[in-house]
Each structure stands twice: as C-alpha cells, then as structure tokens.
Design an enzyme around this catalytic site. Structure first.
Site, PDB file in Angstrom:
ATOM      1  N   LYS A   1      16.807  -3.398   8.315  1.00 43.14           N
ATOM      2  CA  LYS A   1      15.945  -2.770   7.295  1.00 43.14           C
ATOM      3  C   LYS A   1      16.789  -2.032   6.255  1.00 43.14           C
ATOM      4  CE  LYS A   1      11.735  -2.486   9.971  1.00 43.14           C
ATOM      5  NZ  LYS A   1      10.909  -1.739  10.901  1.00 43.14           N
TER       6      LYS A   1
ATOM      7  N   ASN B   1      -2.849   3.494  11.760  1.00 37.42           N
ATOM      8  CA  ASN B   1      -1.885   3.582  12.867  1.00 37.42           C
ATOM      9  C   ASN B   1      -1.808   5.025  13.349  1.00 37.42           C
ATOM     10  OD1 ASN B   1       0.250   5.014  11.328  1.00 37.42           O
ATOM     11  ND2 ASN B   1       0.216   3.126  10.129  1.00 37.42           N
TER      12      ASN B   1
ATOM     13  N   LYS C   1     -21.482  -2.408   4.652  1.00 36.96           N
ATOM     14  CA  LYS C   1     -21.102  -2.321   6.065  1.00 36.96           C
ATOM     15  C   LYS C   1     -21.382  -3.666   6.737  1.00 36.96           C
ATOM     16  CE  LYS C   1     -22.049   0.196  10.248  1.00 36.96           C
ATOM     17  NZ  LYS C   1     -23.171   0.658  11.003  1.00 36.96           N
TER      18      LYS C   1
ATOM     19  N   ASP D   1       5.284  -3.397  -0.201  1.00 30.63           N
ATOM     20  CA  ASP D   1       6.282  -2.581   0.510  1.00 30.63           C
ATOM     21  C   ASP D   1       6.840  -1.578  -0.502  1.00 30.63           C
ATOM     22  OD1 ASP D   1       8.706  -1.556   1.662  1.00 30.63           O
ATOM     23  OD2 ASP D   1       8.493  -3.128   3.169  1.00 30.63           O
TER      24      ASP D   1
ATOM     25  N   ALA E   1       6.556   7.625   5.575  1.00 30.40           N
ATOM     26  CA  ALA E   1       5.163   7.208   5.836  1.00 30.40           C
ATOM     27  C   ALA E   1       5.132   5.923   6.651  1.00 30.40           C
ATOM     28  CB  ALA E   1       4.437   6.993   4.517  1.00 30.40           C
TER      29      ALA E   1
END
Ligand code: PMT
Length: 401
Positions: A338, A211, A289, A305, A275
């Site tokens: 959260k 990300n 690959k 998590d 993070a």
C-alpha cells in the site's frame, strides 16, 4: 532573550521543599515576557507565599479553594483554556496519585482534569517515594494520558538521602517549556489534514454499509497535533466523538463527501489518512426503502480511493502524506504494497483481526514503514491510542524539523 510575548503559562505549585525552585522558574518566564497565572495548593502555601509569587510573576495567584470572587473573574474551565501550557512544579507523590485517579477535589486537580492543553509535571519527592511501585504505576498511567514529565533528577535530597527524586533545575524546566512553546509557534503555520472514522454507503434512505471504525485513532492524532500548535483540520465520518473548538472539524457521511471535503481542505502541508473509507459503494441507491424480500442481491462498485487520488495528484499532494493500512494478515507485506501503490511517504500498519486493538478499541499497536528505504520500520508496541498518536506526532515533528 527568548521572547515569549503573548504566551500564557499556568503554574501549579504543590507543597514541598523544592517549591522555592518554582519561584526562580517563574522569574525566568517573566524575564522572557511570558504571561503567568499561578495556583497554589493548600500545602504549597506552607512553603511559598502568594505575595512573593505575585511580585515575581505580576500575575494573579489563586489559592486552591473554589471561591466566588475567583470563579466570577475566571472560572476553573476558563482558566484551563486560558493557558497555552500548564506546569505543575513541584508535583508531589500525593498529587501524582490524585491526578492519575482523575480527582477533581480542589482547583489544581479540577483545572488539570478539565484541561485540553499540554500539562508538564515536574516531580520532587524522596527517592523511596519516587521508586515505590504505586508511584511508578501512577507515572505510567499519567504518561499514557499524555502528560509530559520533566525529571526528576538524581542527587542529594533535602531529607538527607541520595537518589532519584530531586526536582529539575529551573533553567532545565524553562528550556524544555520554551522549546515546546516555540515549536507551537512554528507549527501554527503548518496545516495538517486528518481523516478519521468510517463512511456510510447507503443502500436506500435508511440502510447503509459501514465498518467498525470508531474514529478514536484519527481523533487522538488530531488532538496531539493541535496540542503542538499545528493548524489541524479533521474530516470525520460518523462517530460519537467530540473535539475542542481549536480543531477545524468537518463531519461527513459517505466516501464521496469525505473526498469532496478533503479536496476543499487542501492545500495542506501534511495529510494523515486514518479513516476507514468503505472500499465499495452501492451502484444504484434506492430512492425508497426497499421492501422486504426473500432474497436480495446488492450490486457494489469501487469507491473513490481518497488517499490514492490525493497522493498522486500533481498540485494537490501535501509534502508529507501518511496512510494507514488495516490488515488481518501479512501485515508488513500488505502495508508495504500500500505504501508503494498509494504513493505514501509513510504507512502506519495495524492489525485489525484482534478484539483488543485496532478497530473500536482505546488501544492499538502499529508499525510505521517509510518510503525512504534508508529508514528502518519502526514499531510502537501496544498502548493507548492517545499515546500512539503522541509518538506519531513526535516523529512528524522530528521529520519536519
Ligand atoms: O477508528 P478506530 O476505531 O480508532 O480504528 C482505527 C483504524 C483501525 C480504523 C485506523 O488505525 C486505520 O487502520 N485506518 C485505515 C483503515 C483502512 O481503511 O485501511 P485500508 O488498508 O483499507 O486503507 C489504506 C489507506 O487508504 C488508509 O489510509 C485509508 O484511509 C485510505 N483509503 C482507503 C480506501 C479508500 N476508498 N480511500 C482511502 O483514502
């Protein structure tokens, strides 16, 4: 007596009528056992003498020129590392302007630019100079960079005018720095873990999902914590950022590696999870690959998590757990969910739908929600991530105190 044994203070004195107050300030620090070195700018020598400072501080006085003897004894980088804190008192409008522009044309500006320590600026100037828009802009910029100001105060000035611009009194300067240093000593015993940056989740040996997190927000938090003396461990996903040696940096790549490193770094008193851990990983990573195909489907599964695991763990949970919430809509509501679901004490919500803040920007805007529902949410409006971090750490310090 307030004991400052083993505390090292680098004084920088600029030219100004108030320079005499620095002598009294140095005397107060010396009386309380601090170790002192001093840099005198060229114009400061018109107001105070190296001899008077050496006899008061019993420490080395550098004049503001680079010279071989000084550089051999302790170069300008070593000098900035030697100090626990740097005080520039008095600082003139001219030196404020130089510092805000990042000049390194003499020993004082070079040491300050190279410093990784807290720098306190104690201005002294005529009221019109202090109120001039260019000085205001410089002050704002320097505050953004993390410099702390002591004063100026309002009163009669040496030039005969009255107003804001007078240098703070030595006792006030001493007390402010003493508080900072004694907090540093207290904080040394407090361990903090910070996670930062993205994680890479491999598809095959050369490709991964990731990300846009740059790690900047988490690194700035770790830097602010270290400046205040906290024993800080930074667990970072892949970034292009560097930190000084005083931060214990652990580099990882995947969420699983970040999870293991986090477990190994516990117990800590505080944990801050900034993070951007990938929520998904590839179910079965290819050993080779993957060959080019017309169409390809990825089978993804939920990643561990880390925050949720640690904050719900009976023995591993730090006393203060702070999560981040990166949202593109319903910022407050999603963050509050959260906060509850992940059992955090605080959650710091930021909007990651905009280009100028959040992911991979030097700026952010955050709202902090607290588990303690007697405490109202607190918003920190858009500013540099370094400044946001300072404010977050200020709030942590007042909570633990
Ligand atoms: O790195 P920068 O470019 O400076 O950008 C900063 C930032 C936007 C990444 C940062 O401010 C931020 O918001 N970090 C959290 C990003 C995130 O993953 O948020 P989330 O809402 O998906 O996750 C909520 C919390 O759970 C976070 O504390 C996250 O670290 C944690 N988490 C999430 C998933 C997971 N598998 N493990 C976790 O620990």
């Amino acid at each position: 007596m307030k004991d400052l044994t083993n505390k090292k203070i680098l004084f920088i004195i600029c030219g100004g009528v108030s320079a005499y107050k620095s002598l009294e300030t140095i005397r107060l620090f010396k009386k309380n056992n601090a170790e002192i070195k001093t840099i005198l700018t060229k114009s400061a020598k018109e107001f105070v003498t190296p001899l008077s400072i050496t006899s008061l501080s019993q420490g080395k006085v550098y004049d503001d020129l680079f010279n071989l003897e000084n550089e051999m004894e302790m170069d300008h980088i070593a000098l900035s590392r030697w100090a626990d804190v740097i005080i520039v008192a008095p600082i003139t409008a001219n030196t404020l302007a130089k510092f805000s522009q990042g000049y390194s044309e003499d020993l004082a500006s070079t040491v300050v630019l190279a410093s990784n320590k807290q720098v306190f600026l104690v201005p002294a100037m005529n009221v019109r100079m202090w109120e001039h828009q260019s000085t205001k802009d410089n002050v704002k910029k320097l505050k953004n960079y993390g410099y702390k100001f002591i004063g100026p105060i309002t009163g009669d000035m040496a030039c005969g005018e009255y107003g804001e611009g007078k240098m703070s009194e030595p006792k006030v300067i001493f007390d402010k720095i003493y508080n900072f240093l004694s907090n540093q000593i207290k904080n040394k015993k407090i361990k903090v873990l910070v996670t930062a940056g993205p994680t890479n989740e491999y598809i095959d040996p050369v490709r991964f999902i990731t990300n846009r997190s740059s790690g900047k927000q988490g690194y700035e938090i770790a830097k602010s914590l270290t400046k205040r003396g906290f024993d800080t461990t930074l667990i970072s996903g892949p970034t292009n950022l560097n930190v000084e040696d005083d931060i214990n940096l652990i580099k990882v790549e995947t969420a699983q590696e970040m999870f293991l490193a986090t477990q190994q770094s516990l117990p800590t008193d505080i944990a801050i999870f900034s993070a951007a851990v990938a929520d998904f990983k590839v179910s079965k990573q290819d050993k080779d690959k993957i060959k080019k195909k017309v169409k390809m489907t990825l089978d993804l599964e939920e990643n561990i998590d880390i925050l949720n695991y640690i904050s719900n763990h009976n023995s591993m949970r730090p006393k203060l757990v702070i999560g981040f919430a990166a949202e593109t809509k319903n910022l407050d509501n999603n963050a509050i969910s959260k906060l509850k679901n992940k059992n955090c004490d605080w959650i710091i919500a930021n909007d990651v739908s905009k280009k100028n803040i959040g992911f991979n920007s030097d700026y952010n805007e955050v709202t902090i929600h607290f588990k303690d529902d007697t405490r109202k949410k607190e918003k920190i409006s858009m500013r540099k991530k370094s400044e946001i971090s300072e404010e977050i750490v200020d709030k942590i310090v007042s909570q633990i105190n």
